[in-house]
Write an enzyme that holds these catalytic residues in place. Sequence first.
Site, PDB file in Angstrom:
ATOM      1  N   ASP A 126       0.824  -1.207   0.000  1.00 17.91           N
ATOM      2  CA  ASP A 126       0.000   0.000   0.000  1.00 17.91           C
ATOM      3  C   ASP A 126       0.869   1.272   0.000  1.00 17.91           C
ATOM      4  OD1 ASP A 126      -2.418   1.410   0.119  1.00 17.91           O
ATOM      5  OD2 ASP A 126      -3.276   0.046   1.587  1.00 17.91           O
ATOM      6  N   ASP A 183     -10.104   3.600  -3.628  1.00 13.54           N
ATOM      7  CA  ASP A 183     -10.797   2.402  -3.155  1.00 13.54           C
ATOM      8  C   ASP A 183     -12.228   2.342  -3.684  1.00 13.54           C
ATOM      9  OD1 ASP A 183      -8.510   2.215  -1.680  1.00 13.54           O
ATOM     10  OD2 ASP A 183      -9.511   1.923   0.247  1.00 13.54           O
TER      11      ASP A 183
END
Length: 401
Positions: A126, A183
């Site tokens: 990430d 997201d």
Amino acid sequence: MIKQLPALGWNAWNSFGCKVSDKLIREMVDVFVERGYKDAGYEYVCIDDGWSLMERDSHGKLVPDPEKFPHGMKALADYVHSKGLKLGIYSCAGVLTCAGYPGGYGHEYSDAQQYCEWGVDLLKYDFCYFPENANARTAYLTMSMALRAVDRDILLYACNWGRCNPEKWMNEVGVHMYRTDVDIHDTYVSFRDIALRHLNNMRNKSAACQPDIDMLTVGMYGGGFLSNCVNEEERNRNNDEMYHEYVTQFAYWCFVGAPLLMGGDLSNIDDRCRNLLCHKELLRLDQDAECRAPALVNGYGKENGAPDAFVLMRILENDEVAIGFFNFKDDNIDMRVLMADCGLPYYSGYGLKLRDIIEEKDIGIVKDCLRVTSVAAHGCRIFRGKVVKADDAEATICMKI
Ligand code: GLA
């Protein structure tokens, strides 16, 4: 070597957030096999954020939370492998993960060694808490090289949400797949906008390095961890309408050859969504061996000119092609594509022998124009075809369906 096709699997984040555990992952693995996802080709079972303790140990190692993972990661990986599946884990290129657990920055080589010893097969990496003076390309390259230094094939899935123009450098730094956008949430608008933005970015696809448009929300029906991100009205939508949109989501992901990481709670996915996720002809399209990018062959613009209904074409293995009609407008519309725009002018004497792959029906040979009347709002139609020589008698010149 890592399999050079879009990864297929499941990830814990959408449904469970940081509530990951040994028990949960084993349960998911069992359902994965029992409900036929493994037979359909899915293979990665991925833990997301929240699996470690908040601090590294005195040797600088990451420690799986003993309450969540009482048997350790190696035992869990062994279990996953015993079922013929692969284990994914999560970390972050920054100093902390997005949920505040220790990140990999400056620890890449010892973390990679640890993942190798545990038997990890995929690392999602990430981008939260990334130091201001650090360089994203260098950070992903360092982790890519760290994974190459260990004695195990570990797929590197970079998740920097399309920041820092990843399409320009993710391939050359050895990443296998990379997120291109923010997201996803379990709403129509969320996946519609991801799909529309992806239209500008879909050419950057190769077998070695796949753009990723995030996990699927198919079958969540507003539930799971992602329900925190949506309002009451979005959460309580009609299931049939949501299913109709899930078909479009899944078909779009497959059409463009995106990695498919299911995000629903596998033990709770209803039969129709399970059957959609295991749809043979759509999965075959996703996993096409040529791994080519799709091309835009017709668009129906919004007021600002950018299309929100469009026709895509994708060249496939075995001299086949796919043609997809996607309607992200709020009304049903008639759509069409000229065969000349797909490289098959009428004078060529060739046509496309087509099959509707969602309906699983052959529809004949088309030579000049394919019209699809009333493509449903938020819906799609997907065809697969082969180039064939056809005289006018055996073909339909302008096919209307
Ligand atoms: C970021 C990622 C998500 C998920 C969370 C975990 O938001 O984009 O996919 O991994 O972090 O905290």
